[in-house]
Design a protein around this motif. Structure first.
Motif, PDB file in Angstrom:
ATOM      1  N   LEU B 150       3.259  -5.117  91.696  1.00 56.77           N
ATOM      2  CA  LEU B 150       2.132  -4.292  92.156  1.00 56.77           C
ATOM      3  C   LEU B 150       2.098  -2.943  91.452  1.00 56.77           C
ATOM      4  O   LEU B 150       1.044  -2.343  91.288  1.00 56.77           O
ATOM      5  CB  LEU B 150       2.244  -4.053  93.660  1.00 56.77           C
ATOM      6  CG  LEU B 150       1.883  -5.223  94.555  1.00 56.77           C
ATOM      7  CD1 LEU B 150       2.131  -4.837  96.002  1.00 56.77           C
ATOM      8  CD2 LEU B 150       0.424  -5.604  94.362  1.00 56.77           C
ATOM      9  N   ILE B 151       3.271  -2.472  91.049  1.00 57.16           N
ATOM     10  CA  ILE B 151       3.293  -1.176  90.360  1.00 57.16           C
ATOM     11  C   ILE B 151       2.619  -1.309  88.996  1.00 57.16           C
ATOM     12  O   ILE B 151       1.862  -0.442  88.580  1.00 57.16           O
ATOM     13  CB  ILE B 151       4.741  -0.667  90.246  1.00 57.16           C
ATOM     14  CG1 ILE B 151       5.229  -0.330  91.657  1.00 57.16           C
ATOM     15  CG2 ILE B 151       4.824   0.551  89.330  1.00 57.16           C
ATOM     16  CD1 ILE B 151       6.669   0.052  91.751  1.00 57.16           C
ATOM     17  N   PHE B 152       2.847  -2.440  88.321  1.00 52.06           N
ATOM     18  CA  PHE B 152       2.171  -2.655  87.037  1.00 52.06           C
ATOM     19  C   PHE B 152       0.653  -2.636  87.201  1.00 52.06           C
ATOM     20  O   PHE B 152      -0.062  -2.184  86.332  1.00 52.06           O
ATOM     21  CB  PHE B 152       2.572  -4.006  86.418  1.00 52.06           C
ATOM     22  CG  PHE B 152       4.029  -4.098  86.064  1.00 52.06           C
ATOM     23  CD1 PHE B 152       4.615  -3.122  85.277  1.00 52.06           C
ATOM     24  CD2 PHE B 152       4.802  -5.160  86.519  1.00 52.06           C
ATOM     25  CE1 PHE B 152       5.959  -3.200  84.946  1.00 52.06           C
ATOM     26  CE2 PHE B 152       6.135  -5.240  86.194  1.00 52.06           C
ATOM     27  CZ  PHE B 152       6.725  -4.264  85.411  1.00 52.06           C
ATOM     28  N   SER B 153       0.174  -3.193  88.307  1.00 49.13           N
ATOM     29  CA  SER B 153      -1.287  -3.345  88.451  1.00 49.13           C
ATOM     30  C   SER B 153      -1.935  -2.133  89.097  1.00 49.13           C
ATOM     31  O   SER B 153      -3.097  -2.183  89.455  1.00 49.13           O
ATOM     32  CB  SER B 153      -1.605  -4.596  89.263  1.00 49.13           C
ATOM     33  OG  SER B 153      -1.165  -4.434  90.595  1.00 49.13           O
ATOM     34  N   MET B 159      -8.863  -5.048  83.310  1.00 48.60           N
ATOM     35  CA  MET B 159      -8.389  -5.931  82.252  1.00 48.60           C
ATOM     36  C   MET B 159      -7.039  -6.520  82.628  1.00 48.60           C
ATOM     37  O   MET B 159      -6.010  -5.848  82.534  1.00 48.60           O
ATOM     38  CB  MET B 159      -8.234  -5.144  80.943  1.00 48.60           C
ATOM     39  CG  MET B 159      -9.492  -4.435  80.496  1.00 48.60           C
ATOM     40  SD  MET B 159     -10.649  -5.592  79.777  1.00 48.60           S
ATOM     41  CE  MET B 159      -9.766  -5.980  78.268  1.00 48.60           C
ATOM     42  N   THR B 160      -7.019  -7.785  82.989  1.00 48.11           N
ATOM     43  CA  THR B 160      -5.771  -8.432  83.358  1.00 48.11           C
ATOM     44  C   THR B 160      -4.801  -8.421  82.183  1.00 48.11           C
ATOM     45  O   THR B 160      -3.600  -8.207  82.351  1.00 48.11           O
ATOM     46  CB  THR B 160      -6.040  -9.881  83.790  1.00 48.11           C
ATOM     47  OG1 THR B 160      -7.069  -9.857  84.759  1.00 48.11           O
ATOM     48  CG2 THR B 160      -4.811 -10.507  84.381  1.00 48.11           C
ATOM     49  N   SER B 161      -5.330  -8.636  80.962  1.00 51.01           N
ATOM     50  CA  SER B 161      -4.440  -8.738  79.805  1.00 51.01           C
ATOM     51  C   SER B 161      -3.692  -7.427  79.565  1.00 51.01           C
ATOM     52  O   SER B 161      -2.516  -7.439  79.206  1.00 51.01           O
ATOM     53  CB  SER B 161      -5.235  -9.136  78.565  1.00 51.01           C
ATOM     54  OG  SER B 161      -6.320  -8.263  78.406  1.00 51.01           O
ATOM     55  N   THR B 162      -4.359  -6.299  79.784  1.00 53.99           N
ATOM     56  CA  THR B 162      -3.692  -4.999  79.615  1.00 53.99           C
ATOM     57  C   THR B 162      -2.500  -4.897  80.555  1.00 53.99           C
ATOM     58  O   THR B 162      -1.397  -4.514  80.155  1.00 53.99           O
ATOM     59  CB  THR B 162      -4.661  -3.845  79.955  1.00 53.99           C
ATOM     60  OG1 THR B 162      -5.877  -4.081  79.272  1.00 53.99           O
ATOM     61  CG2 THR B 162      -4.091  -2.506  79.566  1.00 53.99           C
ATOM     62  N   VAL B 163      -2.738  -5.260  81.800  1.00 59.85           N
ATOM     63  CA  VAL B 163      -1.679  -5.170  82.801  1.00 59.85           C
ATOM     64  C   VAL B 163      -0.530  -6.108  82.441  1.00 59.85           C
ATOM     65  O   VAL B 163       0.646  -5.745  82.516  1.00 59.85           O
ATOM     66  CB  VAL B 163      -2.239  -5.512  84.198  1.00 59.85           C
ATOM     67  CG1 VAL B 163      -1.119  -5.627  85.211  1.00 59.85           C
ATOM     68  CG2 VAL B 163      -3.244  -4.456  84.639  1.00 59.85           C
ATOM     69  N   MET B 168       4.934  -7.054  80.486  1.00 62.91           N
ATOM     70  CA  MET B 168       5.852  -7.762  79.591  1.00 62.91           C
ATOM     71  C   MET B 168       6.742  -6.795  78.817  1.00 62.91           C
ATOM     72  O   MET B 168       7.908  -7.080  78.555  1.00 62.91           O
ATOM     73  CB  MET B 168       5.048  -8.630  78.606  1.00 62.91           C
ATOM     74  CG  MET B 168       4.736  -9.996  79.187  1.00 62.91           C
ATOM     75  SD  MET B 168       6.131 -10.619  80.128  1.00 62.91           S
ATOM     76  CE  MET B 168       5.928 -12.327  80.141  1.00 62.91           C
ATOM     77  N   MET B 169       6.175  -5.631  78.446  1.00 63.45           N
ATOM     78  CA  MET B 169       6.969  -4.637  77.714  1.00 63.45           C
ATOM     79  C   MET B 169       8.150  -4.164  78.547  1.00 63.45           C
ATOM     80  O   MET B 169       9.177  -3.760  78.015  1.00 63.45           O
ATOM     81  CB  MET B 169       6.108  -3.420  77.378  1.00 63.45           C
ATOM     82  CG  MET B 169       4.831  -3.787  76.696  1.00 63.45           C
ATOM     83  SD  MET B 169       4.762  -3.153  75.064  1.00 63.45           S
ATOM     84  CE  MET B 169       4.348  -1.477  75.423  1.00 63.45           C
ATOM     85  N   VAL B 170       8.004  -4.165  79.839  1.00 67.24           N
ATOM     86  CA  VAL B 170       9.109  -3.758  80.699  1.00 67.24           C
ATOM     87  C   VAL B 170      10.004  -4.949  81.011  1.00 67.24           C
ATOM     88  O   VAL B 170      11.235  -4.846  81.023  1.00 67.24           O
ATOM     89  CB  VAL B 170       8.566  -3.153  82.018  1.00 67.24           C
ATOM     90  CG1 VAL B 170       9.709  -2.767  82.943  1.00 67.24           C
ATOM     91  CG2 VAL B 170       7.683  -1.942  81.731  1.00 67.24           C
ATOM     92  N   VAL B 175      15.450  -8.329  80.852  1.00 70.02           N
ATOM     93  CA  VAL B 175      16.224  -9.570  80.857  1.00 70.02           C
ATOM     94  C   VAL B 175      17.546  -9.379  80.113  1.00 70.02           C
ATOM     95  O   VAL B 175      18.572  -9.921  80.495  1.00 70.02           O
ATOM     96  CB  VAL B 175      15.398 -10.709  80.225  1.00 70.02           C
ATOM     97  CG1 VAL B 175      16.246 -11.960  80.050  1.00 70.02           C
ATOM     98  CG2 VAL B 175      14.185 -11.008  81.081  1.00 70.02           C
ATOM     99  N   PHE B 176      17.516  -8.557  79.050  1.00 71.97           N
ATOM    100  CA  PHE B 176      18.712  -8.447  78.207  1.00 71.97           C
ATOM    101  C   PHE B 176      19.761  -7.478  78.727  1.00 71.97           C
ATOM    102  O   PHE B 176      20.889  -7.475  78.261  1.00 71.97           O
ATOM    103  CB  PHE B 176      18.282  -8.074  76.774  1.00 71.97           C
ATOM    104  CG  PHE B 176      17.489  -9.182  76.151  1.00 71.97           C
ATOM    105  CD1 PHE B 176      18.130 -10.282  75.585  1.00 71.97           C
ATOM    106  CD2 PHE B 176      16.108  -9.159  76.181  1.00 71.97           C
ATOM    107  CE1 PHE B 176      17.398 -11.329  75.041  1.00 71.97           C
ATOM    108  CE2 PHE B 176      15.372 -10.199  75.640  1.00 71.97           C
ATOM    109  CZ  PHE B 176      16.011 -11.295  75.066  1.00 71.97           C
ATOM    110  N   ILE B 177      19.365  -6.656  79.688  1.00 70.27           N
ATOM    111  CA  ILE B 177      20.363  -5.720  80.218  1.00 70.27           C
ATOM    112  C   ILE B 177      20.798  -6.101  81.622  1.00 70.27           C
ATOM    113  O   ILE B 177      21.443  -5.326  82.312  1.00 70.27           O
ATOM    114  CB  ILE B 177      19.821  -4.272  80.252  1.00 70.27           C
ATOM    115  CG1 ILE B 177      18.514  -4.221  81.041  1.00 70.27           C
ATOM    116  CG2 ILE B 177      19.653  -3.716  78.853  1.00 70.27           C
ATOM    117  CD1 ILE B 177      18.236  -2.880  81.648  1.00 70.27           C
TER     118      ILE B 177
END
Ligand code: ATP
Ligand code: MG
Lengths: 306, 249
Positions: B150-153, B159-163, B168-170, B175-177
């Motif tokens: 919900l914080i992302f949105s 624009m759903t794609s922007t969100v 995804m950038m976060v 996943v790697f840490i």
């Protein structure tokens, strides 16, 4: 207690004042028209009245309930048809109505019965299980009206409910509003359609630039503004404006095509003078009409002034 | 007062049912919630010789993370664009109720999809040593990540794609840490510090505990951390959405 009481209501967007210290009330059982040109602040006001946005200052009471302090209780007894809203297009008409009922906490049995009634009344029953995606604009608008009525509201707010609809669909919605009003519902209607306001409303507020220019019954509004009756006249030859200006009782002379428009409060007396004038100057009167103002004239006059 | 709360909870459930009907099968939800963790996992797993229970525990943590964070961010921008929000804002529900409804729909999706790696694990012969802890962990983590979504949105966009791109950038770096592919204990010092601020760390650790008993933090620490993140995310989400809702109309 009035249905709606508005005190000192103000909304700013940055430096721009969209709604400027409004004060008015809507009485129980009335159809109240909120009439104004594009950008006048109608939608912004309607949104504040229905608790969708917060005012910067001022107060709105719905049946005595302060909508800011007690939004859930106030929203429970109103129905809203927003200006640019949609039903969920991926759901069927039926599911949209049931969703509304659940949001308002309407018991299942009652919700089912109400949905059936409303769909019948609005001629949508056959399509109740179809997704709203497949509906025409008029059908969608009718469904939105039905959605706003699921909680059997005491007060109904509609923001331009007939805009973009054909004459027949608009008519159906207008008839339905009159019917609902007869049943005792108070209606707050936003529109820029004079004729619609004239047909439906007990009282009209004319709003421009966030201010109310006048509030009154449509007929009284028409009477209230002096110098708005006019005579339209044309002669067989051009005449000198100043002669006409000189006549007793003429407020203003305007050229309108090949005719002249003479604004006056006493058209009857002016007609005599015009006949005398034409005789004296050997002119022939080609056309002569007396006009009383329409709501549109009032509207234009009022919205020019402020 | 309690009556009002119960009423609002019922209404939140109505909103969940609506979300379930409309959003579960949306493209972005399937792509970002189901396919991307599957591919990420395959890409990592291929050509390595790692114990199955280690892999399944990581996969499960990641799956809950991706699925639960994929439903909630889709709802607000979609409803901004399709202009359903004003209707919702006009009805007698608070923003908290609306968001709770969205979270609930997302939690059920997260829990449902997380059954896939669990069943896969069982089919591959993995045993669940602590099923009760695992169940608690999955539910808690689903709530926590749904609120995070919900914080992302909360940016007032249609624009759903922007969100989704922003989220995804976060999400990918997280996943790697978070000990999904490399256990937290084997990370360098800076990695271990970063792992602390990722809620994914704690659910992955709980999965490791439930399958292998090779947890890095203790169970109470993991559970408290998840609860703490959940509360922070929910409060933040409500605050942010209260601000952004008027801008969406
Ligand atoms: N969210 C907003 N941000 C900035 N300005 C806004 C916002 N909403 C409305 N306005 C401005 O406030 C003014 C009043 O807008 P409003 O929508 O209330 O007009 P209206 O009377 O409903 O017009 P219309 O007949 O076109 O629907 C307009 O100038 C508009 O640009
Ligand atoms: Mg408007």
């Amino acid at each position: 207690m009035n249905a709606i009481e508005v005190n000192n209501l103000t909304k700013q967007f940055g430096d721009f004042t969209a709604v400027d210290h409004l004060d008015f009330e809507v009485e129980n059982g009335e159809i109240f028209g909120f009439l104004g040109p594009n950008g006048a602040g109608k939608t912004t006001t309607a949104r504040m009245l229905t608790g969708i946005i917060k005012p910067d200052s001022g107060q709105v009471k719905i049946k005595g309930i302060d909508i800011q302090r007690n939004p859930i209780k106030a929203k429970q007894i109103i129905g809203v048809v927003p200006e640019l809203s949609n039903a969920y297009t991926d759901l069927s008409a039926w599911n949209n109505l049931q969703f509304m009922a659940q949001l308002y906490g309407i018991p299942k049995k009652e919700a089912k019965q109400r949905a059936e009634e409303l769909l019948m009344m609005l001629d949508l029953y056959e399509r109740k299980d179809h997704k709203v995606k497949t509906f025409s604009k008029g059908m969608k608008q009718k469904l939105i009206l039905a959605m706003s009525l699921m909680n059997d509201p005491e007060i109904l707010f509609l923001d331009e409910p007939t805009s973009g609809l054909d004459v027949r669909s608009a008519r159906l919605i207008k008839d339905m509003l009159l019917e609902l009003n007869k049943e005792g519902k108070t209606i707050f209607l936003t529109t820029h359609d004079m004729e619609e306001a004239n047909q439906l409303c007990n009282r009209i507020a004319v709003i421009n630039h966030g201010n109310i220019a006048a509030i009154d019954a449509p007929e009284k509004l028409k009477m209230r503004i002096g110098g708005l009756k006019w005579i339209e006249i044309s002669f067989n030859m051009p005449v000198d404006f100043s002669d006409l200006h000189a006549m007793q009782g003429i407020v203003e002379v305007q050229k309108s095509g090949d005719k002249l428009r003479l604004y006056t409060d006493e058209p009857g007396r002016i007609v005599y003078q015009l006949v005398d004038y034409s005789r004296l100057n050997d002119l022939e009167i080609m056309t002569l009409n007396t006009m009383t103002p329409t709501l549109e004239d009032i509207f234009i006059k009022l919205t020019e002034e402020i | 007062m309690t009556m009002i709360v119960i009423d609002q909870l019922k209404r939140a459930w109505a909103i969940s049912k609506k979300d379930i009907r409309i959003y579960y099968l949306r493209g972005p939800v399937i792509i970002f919630g189901v396919l991307s963790p599957a591919f990420l996992f395959l890409a990592f797993m291929i050509g390595r010789d790692l114990p199955v229970d280690f892999l399944i525990a990581g996969l499960l943590g990641m799956t809950i993370f991706f699925t639960s964070t994929s439903v909630t961010p889709v709802i607000a921008p979609t409803e901004t664009q399709t202009r359903n929000l004003e209707r919702l804002a006009a009805s007698p529900v608070s923003i908290t109720t609306i968001l709770l409804g969205d979270i609930l729909a997302s939690v059920l999706f997260g829990i449902g999809i997380s059954l896939v790696p669990i069943l896969l694990g069982i089919a591959l012969g993995v045993t669940i040593i602590h099923p009760f802890i695992l169940a608690v962990a999955i539910v808690l983590a689903s709530f926590c990540f749904s609120a995070m979504g919900l914080i992302f949105s909360s940016t007032p966009t249609g624009m759903t794609s922007t969100v989704m791109m922003m989220s995804m950038m976060v999400k990918f770096p997280m996943v790697f840490i978070s000990g999904v592919f490399i256990p937290v204990g084997e990370l360098p010092q800076w990695g271990r510090t970063l792992a602390l601020i990722s809620p994914l760390t704690y659910i992955t650790d709980l999965c490791r505990y439930s399958f292998q008993e090779t947890n890095y933090y203790s169970v109470p620490v993991n559970i408290s951390a998840l609860i703490m993140f959940m509360v922070i995310f929910m409060i933040t989400a409500v605050k942010l959405h209260e601000k952004s809702l008027p801008k969406r109309l």
